[in-house]
Design a protein around this motif. Sequence first.
Motif, PDB file in Angstrom:
ATOM      1  N   ALA A 133      33.530  10.888 -23.254  1.00  0.00           N
ATOM      2  CA  ALA A 133      33.281  11.495 -24.497  1.00  0.00           C
ATOM      3  C   ALA A 133      33.541  10.404 -25.565  1.00  0.00           C
ATOM      4  N   SER A 134      32.794  10.504 -26.612  1.00  0.00           N
ATOM      5  CA  SER A 134      32.909   9.633 -27.660  1.00  0.00           C
ATOM      6  C   SER A 134      34.184   9.885 -28.440  1.00  0.00           C
ATOM      7  N   ARG A 135      34.810   8.914 -29.087  1.00  0.00           N
ATOM      8  CA  ARG A 135      35.944   9.100 -29.754  1.00  0.00           C
ATOM      9  C   ARG A 135      35.554  10.023 -31.036  1.00  0.00           C
ATOM     10  N   ALA A 136      36.455  11.224 -31.266  1.00  0.00           N
ATOM     11  CA  ALA A 136      36.158  12.053 -32.387  1.00  0.00           C
ATOM     12  C   ALA A 136      37.517  11.792 -33.210  1.00  0.00           C
ATOM     13  N   ASP A 137      37.668  13.031 -34.203  1.00  0.00           N
ATOM     14  CA  ASP A 137      38.826  12.814 -35.297  1.00  0.00           C
ATOM     15  C   ASP A 137      40.171  12.970 -34.555  1.00  0.00           C
ATOM     16  N   LYS A 138      40.201  13.253 -33.384  1.00  0.00           N
ATOM     17  CA  LYS A 138      41.569  13.333 -32.823  1.00  0.00           C
ATOM     18  C   LYS A 138      41.337  12.770 -31.235  1.00  0.00           C
ATOM     19  N   GLU A 140      41.232  12.722 -27.473  1.00  0.00           N
ATOM     20  CA  GLU A 140      41.160  13.646 -26.393  1.00  0.00           C
ATOM     21  C   GLU A 140      40.932  13.032 -25.177  1.00  0.00           C
ATOM     22  N   LYS A 142      39.982  12.060 -21.243  1.00  0.00           N
ATOM     23  CA  LYS A 142      39.486  12.614 -20.112  1.00  0.00           C
ATOM     24  C   LYS A 142      40.187  12.192 -18.858  1.00  0.00           C
TER      25      LYS A 142
END
Length: 191
Positions: A133-138, A140, A142
């Motif tokens: 997954a792409s990096r988001a605001d926090k 996570e 994998k």
Amino acid sequence: MGFIKARNLTLFPVTGDDETGYTAGEPIKMAGMMDIKLTPQTDRANTFADDIMYKKTQIFSSCDVEFTMEDVLEEVRAKMLGKKVDSIGGVSDNANDIAPDFALAFKAGRDDGTWKYTVLYKGSFEEFESEHASRADKAEPKNQGVKGTFVARIFDEEWKYTLDTANPKTLEADVADFFTTVKEPKAPTTP
């Protein structure tokens, strides 16, 4: 007393298993085990006679294993799944790859400080699922889930062995080499 930790996942390549004996190779230490689940599969049959259940039969068939690792290096994945590694460290996945057999050892700890040591003698692993997954605001991360199936050895039909330091008969010396060689049971004292 519940199990609150699991660690020291170690694989041993099975180098021989037939009617004459069982052998395993050098340990492969797996760093970053997060959890592990063992699900034994048994076949059951009931025999009825004289209008009652006369006999129950239960036969072990296999044990499904699932564990989560923080990550599995490609070189280790290649060993686990029978892949080829090229001269620059790339891993080639071929439709005809056959996963080799391994013994698997780990320990699970209780909140009182005692440990249960387990070895499964012979099994192989499935292709790994892959999720990114792409990096988001926090953050996570994998993690890598691994699945396998373990069976009884041909040599003596043993499939699992456990030692528990909660048992006063189990000494620290009994588990000292648990992750350097595949642990074998001692001669039984009870049926």
